[in-house]
Scaffold this active site. Sequence first.
Site, PDB file in Angstrom:
ATOM      1  NE  ARG A  29       6.776 -33.116  -6.805  1.00  0.00           N
ATOM      2  CZ  ARG A  29       5.815 -32.711  -6.483  1.00  0.00           C
ATOM      3  NH1 ARG A  29       5.608 -32.523  -5.078  1.00  0.00           N
ATOM      4  NH2 ARG A  29       4.698 -32.450  -7.137  1.00  0.00           N
ATOM      5  CG  ASP A  30      14.069 -30.392   0.079  1.00  0.00           C
ATOM      6  OD1 ASP A  30      14.495 -29.427   0.713  1.00  0.00           O
ATOM      7  OD2 ASP A  30      14.792 -31.495   0.421  1.00  0.00           O
ATOM      8  CB  ILE A  31      17.256 -33.527  -3.247  1.00  0.00           C
ATOM      9  CG1 ILE A  31      17.509 -34.917  -3.906  1.00  0.00           C
ATOM     10  CG2 ILE A  31      18.105 -33.365  -1.835  1.00  0.00           C
ATOM     11  CD1 ILE A  31      18.909 -34.579  -4.483  1.00  0.00           C
ATOM     12  CG  ASN A  87      15.846 -22.910   7.613  1.00  0.00           C
ATOM     13  OD1 ASN A  87      15.050 -22.618   8.580  1.00  0.00           O
ATOM     14  ND2 ASN A  87      15.759 -24.180   7.136  1.00  0.00           N
ATOM     15  CB  VAL A  96      21.382 -24.406  -0.166  1.00  0.00           C
ATOM     16  CG1 VAL A  96      21.571 -23.640  -1.572  1.00  0.00           C
ATOM     17  CG2 VAL A  96      21.403 -25.791  -0.340  1.00  0.00           C
ATOM     18  CG  HIS A 100      16.265 -22.498  -0.042  1.00  0.00           C
ATOM     19  ND1 HIS A 100      17.417 -21.958   0.158  1.00  0.00           N
ATOM     20  CD2 HIS A 100      15.876 -23.199   1.095  1.00  0.00           C
ATOM     21  CE1 HIS A 100      17.980 -22.522   1.287  1.00  0.00           C
ATOM     22  NE2 HIS A 100      17.148 -23.602   1.764  1.00  0.00           N
ATOM     23  CG  HIS A 102      12.290 -25.348   3.479  1.00  0.00           C
ATOM     24  ND1 HIS A 102      12.944 -26.391   3.354  1.00  0.00           N
ATOM     25  CD2 HIS A 102      13.702 -24.635   3.701  1.00  0.00           C
ATOM     26  CE1 HIS A 102      14.267 -26.553   3.522  1.00  0.00           C
ATOM     27  NE2 HIS A 102      14.712 -25.128   3.806  1.00  0.00           N
TER      28      HIS A 102
END
Length: 114
Positions: A29-31, A87, A96, A100, A102
């Site tokens: 999970r994204d923070i 991205n 980052v 990754h 999303h």
Amino acid sequence: MDDCLFCKIASGEITTDLVYETESVLVFRDINPQAPLHVLVIPRKHISTANDVTAADAGLVGEMVLAAQQVAAAEGYAESGYRLVMNCNADAGQTVFHIHLHLLAGRSLTWPPG
Ligand code: AMP
Ligand code: ZN
């Protein structure tokens, strides 16, 4: 990569809310979630940006999409829909530098993105 946040997550040095994993990818999970479901799919292998993906990584990137598909289905969003975003570099807002995807779902997402 010693200094990479997502390599530290992949190695277990930093803990996350893990939702799915395979031999080659992790989903957590994204923070700072931007939708009711917002998870990140990362390869265990360090690749800095989309520019650094090679033909040899094609299977791995495919596995990232398959992992996203599995999580979207498990969380109940396969039919209502979801968005996958990767991205690359400054103009896309990459913060980052370990690739990754999303996975965002659970609300009506606008298009085009900002
Ligand atoms: P990007 O801007 O595409 O590079 O996305 C990086 C994402 O990583 C952002 O959505 C952050 O909220 C997320 N993030 C940063 N640190 C963590 C962490 N420790 N655990 C989970 N997500 C994180
Ligand atoms: Zn890394």
